[in-house]
Design a protein around this motif. Structure first.
Motif, PDB file in Angstrom:
ATOM      1  N   MET A 174       0.814  -1.207   0.000  1.00 49.12           N
ATOM      2  CA  MET A 174       0.000   0.000   0.000  1.00 49.12           C
ATOM      3  C   MET A 174       0.852   1.264   0.000  1.00 49.12           C
ATOM      4  O   MET A 174       0.380   2.333  -0.342  1.00 49.12           O
ATOM      5  CB  MET A 174      -0.932   0.025   1.210  1.00 49.12           C
ATOM      6  N   GLU A 175       2.094   1.133   0.449  1.00 46.61           N
ATOM      7  CA  GLU A 175       3.004   2.278   0.449  1.00 46.61           C
ATOM      8  C   GLU A 175       3.405   2.672  -0.968  1.00 46.61           C
ATOM      9  O   GLU A 175       3.816   3.792  -1.214  1.00 46.61           O
ATOM     10  CB  GLU A 175       4.289   1.944   1.232  1.00 46.61           C
ATOM     11  N   MET A 176       3.351   1.707  -1.875  1.00 48.68           N
ATOM     12  CA  MET A 176       3.803   1.980  -3.233  1.00 48.68           C
ATOM     13  C   MET A 176       2.709   2.678  -4.034  1.00 48.68           C
ATOM     14  O   MET A 176       1.526   2.498  -3.770  1.00 48.68           O
ATOM     15  CB  MET A 176       4.170   0.660  -3.942  1.00 48.68           C
ATOM     16  N   ASP A 177       3.143   3.454  -5.019  1.00 50.52           N
ATOM     17  CA  ASP A 177       2.161   3.981  -5.957  1.00 50.52           C
ATOM     18  C   ASP A 177       1.584   2.791  -6.719  1.00 50.52           C
ATOM     19  O   ASP A 177       2.315   1.872  -7.077  1.00 50.52           O
ATOM     20  CB  ASP A 177       2.849   4.926  -6.953  1.00 50.52           C
ATOM     21  N   PRO A 178       0.276   2.829  -6.986  1.00 54.61           N
ATOM     22  CA  PRO A 178      -0.355   1.672  -7.646  1.00 54.61           C
ATOM     23  C   PRO A 178       0.371   1.258  -8.924  1.00 54.61           C
ATOM     24  O   PRO A 178       0.594   0.080  -9.173  1.00 54.61           O
ATOM     25  CB  PRO A 178      -1.770   2.164  -7.938  1.00 54.61           C
TER      26      PRO A 178
END
Lengths: 538, 538
Positions: A169-173
Motif C-alpha cells: 500500500m506504500e507503493m504507488d499503484p
C-alpha cells in the motif's frame, strides 16, 4: 516560477511523508540546474534528504550548478554514502543478518538512504524481506522506499501477509503493478490474496490478458489446497513422440521454468499420462519413445487435496515436483517442492503461534492498538477459565479460613497437573499430526499414559507431601496434598488424551484450543480435589 | 527323529517369542511333508500360527500331505487370508491411514499375519513406519516381522530414533545387514547413529569396503551439520568438456541417482567450480562448453554449516540440491532438498516437544517406566518453581488469614500474567527463528510490547476489578487486584522479551526453558504484587 514552486512544494511534501520513490521519480525528470536551485532553497535537513535521492550518475552535473561551499559539503556527504567497490564487496558477502540490520538501522538513523539502498541491493530478496520485518514501522517504510521497483515484487512475495499488504500500500499503484509483473503466477496469487480486495483487483486488472485468465482460475482454489500451491508453468509433452523430438523442442525453448525436474506427459486431450524426469531424458537413447520411458508412478495430485496432505505426500515420496489434475484427470498445473517447503514451515509456525493465541501472518511491529485487540481475545478466554478456578476455590472459603496453609499450597497441585497434562497433550497432538494416534489405538495409549500418571503421581505425591509436612509440620496436610496430586495427575493424563481427540472430531484444531481447556481442567480438578479433601479430612 | 524334534522345538520357541521371520526362514528350507507332519503335531493355536508363516506358493504342496479334514480347515483359513486380486487392489489404494491401521490391528488380533504382510506390502515404507509407530509394542513386533527384509531398511530410515533402534534389534543381525544394504548412504548414516553402538558397528563392518570408507567419513560429521545431511552420490563433470561429451557420459551411466537436478562441476583437483542444471543441459546446443553454461551462483555449502542454516539457505534460494565443500573448497558431496524437508519438519517437531519437556525421538509407546522417568525431570523442575511461588504466598499468611477472598482471587492474577507473557515469549522466539528479532531492534520491540501490556493491563485490570467488587462487595479488593494485574502484565511483557534473548545469548534454546522461567516470573510477581498490595492497603 509558479510551477517550480508547486513542484518544490510537492517534493517537500513527499520528503516529509517519506515517499522517497516519488521524490526520486520527480528528480529524474528535472534539469540538474533546477535540482541545484531546489537544493539551495531547502534547509540543511531537507537538503540532505533530497541529496540522498539523487541518482549517483547525475550528482556531478548538479554539483556544477551549486555554490562551491554547498557543492563541497554535499560531495563529502556522497563520498561517505556512495559505497566504493570494497564496500559493495563487503555488503555482498554473506554478512550475519544482525550485522546487516544494524548497518541498515544506522544508515537509516543518519538519513543515509543511498547506503541503505546499496546494502539492500546486495541482499537476496528473502533476506530483504526478513530485514524489513525486523524494522519498526517508520524505518521499515524508509528502507522499503530504497528497494528497486523491479525487485520489490519478489521481496513482497517473501513477506508475511500483514506486512506485505502494508508495504504494498506504500507503493504507488502503478509501481506496484510494475513490481509484480515478473512474479511467478503462484507467488502472484498469494500476493493478491494478501492485499486488500480493492488493490488486489487493481493488480489483477493490470496483468496481461493471457495471464489474467490463469490467475483468475488459480485464485478460485482455496489457499490451503493443492490448487493454492499450484503453478501453471509446467512443460508438457505427448507420450507418442521420441526423445530426440523432446530434446529439440526444449532447445527451442532455450530455458525451462525454474524448479523443472521433470516434464509432464499428457495426451492430445490433455489427460495426464505420466512424467518424464530430466534425469531420464539425459540418460536414454534419443530414439526411445516418451511413453516407454515416462514414470507412471508419480501420483497426480487432485486439485482439491488439502495442502497438508500434499506436504506429506511430497515428504513421503521425496518428490521435487508433482502434476496437479482436475476431476477429469486433465493436467492443469504442477506443484514444486519449494512451495511445499514454505507450506511446511508456515504450518509449523502457525501451530506454535496458535498455541499462544497469536496469528502467524501478523506483523511483529503491528500498531499497539491492533495487537492489543488481537491478544485481548485470548486473555479474555483465559479470564473466564481463571474465574472458573477461582469459583471452585470460593466454594471452600470456610476451610481456607480455618487452615491458611491450604492457600499457600494449592497452586502447587494445580501447576503439577498442568505440566503433566500438557506433556500428554503435546504427545497426542504430535501423534495425531504424524498419524501415530489413529484408528483405535487410543485405548492402548490411554493405559500407557495412565500408567505413567500413576507412577509419577505416586512419586511426586510422596515428595510434595514430605515437603508440605516439613514446612507446616502437619501430617494431615501432607496426606491431603499427596492424594490431591495423584488425583490431579491421573485426570491430567485423561484430559491430555481425550481433549485433543474430541476437539479433532469436532473439527477444531487441538493445538489452538487444547492448552486452555487442559489447564482449566487441571486447575479445577486440582483445586477441587485438594480443598475438597481438606474440608473432609481437616 | 531327534533333529526333527529339535527343529520343531526351535520353531515352537520362535513362534512363542514372536520371531516369525526366523520361523519363515526355517520353513522355507523344510520339505512340504515335514511341514505337514509338524503342523499335525501342533495344537490348534500354534498350528494356525505356523500356517500364517507358510509361503503362499507352497501351501498346495503342504496341504497334499495333510489329512483331508485338516487340509480343508487350513485351506479355508487361507481363503480368507490370502488376498484375492481385488483385495490387493483395495489395499494398494490410498486408504486412509486409520483404516489401514484398524485393518492391521484386526488382522494382528486374529493372528492373520499373512494378511498383515499383504497390507504392509501395498504401503509405502514411510506409511509402514508411521503405522508401526502407532502400534503398541507387542503388536508392533508382530507386524514388523511381516515386513520383507529388503524393504525393512527403507522402513527403518523413516522411524524415529527410539523405535528404529528397538525394531532393528528385533531383527537377526544378518537380516539387518541385508536390509540396510541398499539404503542411500545418508540414510544409512542416520540409521547407524540411531542404533546402539555395538549394533551400529556391526552394520558398518558388514558394508562393503568402498562404501565403508565413505560411511566412516560421513559419520565423523555432527548430525546437525551440513555434513550430517550430506550424501556422496553426486555426479561431477569437468568444466572444460562439451555438452555432448556430458550427455554421452550420462547415457553410459544409464541412470542418475535419485533427486539429481544438477551435475556438479569440479576441476581436475576436485575443487568446486559451479553446477550444471539438467534443465540447462537439455536446452543448450551440444557444442557448448560446460564452463560457459554452468551456474556459478549456487552457493557451495561448507561441510560444517549448522543444519538450520542449510535449511534456511535452501528455503531462501529455492534450491533442490546444493554442493558441499570442505575447507579447501573441494567438492565432497551434495545435500538434497528431501533431507532438508525432513530437517525442517524435525526441527519444528522438536521445538514443540521441547516446550513440554519431551524428547522428539522418543517412542510414543515407550515402556511406562522409561517414559515416567523422562517426564519426571520436567515435573521436578516445575515443582521447584511451584514451591517458589508457594513460598511467596507463604510470606503473606497473616494477610490471607484476615481476608480469605485474596486466596480465591490470587490465581487469576498469576494466570493472566502467564498468558500475556507467553504471547510475548512466543512472538519473540519465532521472531528470533526468522531473524526478525536481532541487531538492536529489541528496544523498539520492547516499547511496542510494553505499550500493548499497558493497554491490555488497564483494560483487564478494570474488568477484573469490577468482577471482584461485584463478587466480594469490597472496593479495596477490586483496586488491589486491578493494580496487581496491571503490574503483572507489564512484568510479563518485559520477561517475555528478555528471557528468550538472555537464554539465547547463554546458548540455551529459548523454546526449551523459556516457558518455565516465564511462568515462574509471572507467578512470583503476580502473587507478590497482589498479596503485597493487599497487605499494605487492606
Amino acid at each position: 516560477m509558479d510551477s517550480v514552486r508547486t513542484e518544490i512544494a510537492q517534493i517537500i511534501d513527499a520528503l516529509e511523508t517519506g515517499k522517497y520513490k516519488r521524490v526520486r521519480k520527480r528528480l529524474r525528470h528535472m534539469h540538474p540546474a533546477k535540482i541545484a536551485s531546489l537544493i539551495e532553497t531547502l534547509d540543511d535537513a531537507l537538503r540532505l534528504s533530497v541529496w540522498q535521492q539523487v541518482d549517483a550518475a547525475h550528482e556531478g552535473r548538479i554539483l556544477a550548478h551549486l555554490t562551491p561551499e554547498l557543492a563541497r559539503q554535499l560531495h563529502s556527504e556522497s563520498g561517505e554514502s556512495i559505497s566504493t567497490e570494497e564496500e559493495a564487496a563487503a555488503a555482498s558477502e554473506a554478512h550475519h543478518a544482525s550485522t546487516q540490520m544494524r548497518e541498515v538501522r544506522e544508515a537509516l538513523a543518519l538519513g543515509k538512504l543511498k547506503r541503505v539502498g546499496k546494502i539492500l541491493h546486495a541482499m537476496h530478496p528473502a533476506k530483504v524481506a526478513g530485514l524489513l520485518e525486523s524494522l519498526p514501522p517508520k524505518e521499515r517504510v524508509d528502507a522499503w522506499s530504497m528497494v528497486e521497483t523491479d525487485r520489490a515484487g519478489k521481496v513482497l512475495s517473501y513477506l508475511h501477509d500483514e506486512s506485505c499488504a502494508s508495504l504494498a500500500m506504500e507503493m504507488d499503484p502503478e509501481d506496484l503493478v510494475i513490481a509484480v509483473r515478473r512474479l511467478d503466477l503462484d507467488d502472484l496469487v498469494d500476493l493478491i490474496q494478501a492485499l486488500p480486495e480493492e488493490v488486489g483487483r487493481q493488480v489483477l486488472q493490470a496483468t496481461d490478458e493471457r495471464h489474467r485468465e490463469k490467475l483468475v482460475s488459480m485464485l478460485s482454489y482455496p489457499e490451503d489446497s493443492a490448487g493454492g500451491l499450484m503453478n501453471t508453468d509446467h512443460i508438457s509433452v505427448r507420450p507418442d513422440v521420441k526423445v530426440q523430438t523432446v530434446l529439440g523442442y526444449l532447445r527451442l525453448l532455450k530455458t525451462l521454468p525454474v524448479q523443472t525436474d521433470k516434464l509432464m506427459v499428457a495426451d492430445r486431450k490433455g489427460v495426464y499420462q505420466g512424467a518424464l524426469r530430466l534425469s531420464t531424458l539425459v540418460t536414454v537413447q534419443p530414439e526411445r519413445r516418451v511413453a516407454d520411458i515416462m514414470d507412471t508412478e508419480i501420483p497426480a495430485i487432485p486439485v482439491d487435496m488439502p495442502d497438508d496432505e500434499v506436504a506429506r505426500l511430497f515428504q513421503d515420496l521425496d518428490l521435487l515436483s508433482a502434476p496437479v489434475v482436475d476431476a477429469q484427470n486433465n493436467l492443469i498445473g504442477r506443484i514444486t517442492v519449494d512451495d511445499v517447503v514454505d507450506q511446511i514451515r508456515e504450518s509449523s509456525e502457525r501451530a506454535m503461534m496458535n498455541m499462544a493465541g497469536l496469528d502467524q501472518e501478523a506483523d511483529i511491529f503491528a500498531p499497539v492498538l491492533t495487537s492489543s485487540r488481537r491478544r485481548a481475545v485470548w486473555l479474555g478466554i483465559n479470564l473466564v477459565t481463571a474465574f472458573l478456578a477461582a469459583w471452585v476455590i470460593g466454594l471452600f472459603q470456610t476451610t481456607l479460613e480455618r487452615v491458611v496453609a491450604l492457600a499457600v499450597l494449592m497452586p502447587i497441585v494445580a501447576s503439577m497437573g498442568g505440566i503433566a497434562g500438557s506433556q500428554t497433550l503435546t504427545l497426542v497432538i504430535r501423534g495425531m499430526a504424524l498419524g501415530q494416534v489413529a484408528g483405535g489405538n487410543a485405548r492402548a495409549l490411554l493405559s500407557k499414559e495412565m500408567g505413567i500418571a500413576a507412577l509419577n503421581g505416586v512419586v511426586w505425591a510422596v515428595v510434595v507431601a514430605g515437603l508440605a509436612v516439613a514446612w507446616f509440620g502437619d501430617w494431615q496436610i501432607g496426606g491431603v496434598i499427596g492424594a490431591a496430586i495423584l488425583i490431579n495427575l491421573l485426570f491430567a493424563a485423561l484430559a491430555g488424551l481425550i481433549v485433543p481427540l474430541v476437539l479433532d472430531r469436532m473439527g477444531i484444531d487441538p493445538a489452538l484450543a487444547g492448552g486452555v481447556i487442559l489447564t482449566t481442567v487441571t486447575d479445577v480438578i486440582g483445586f477441587f480435589a485438594f480443598l475438597g479433601l481438606a474440608t473432609v479430612v481437616l
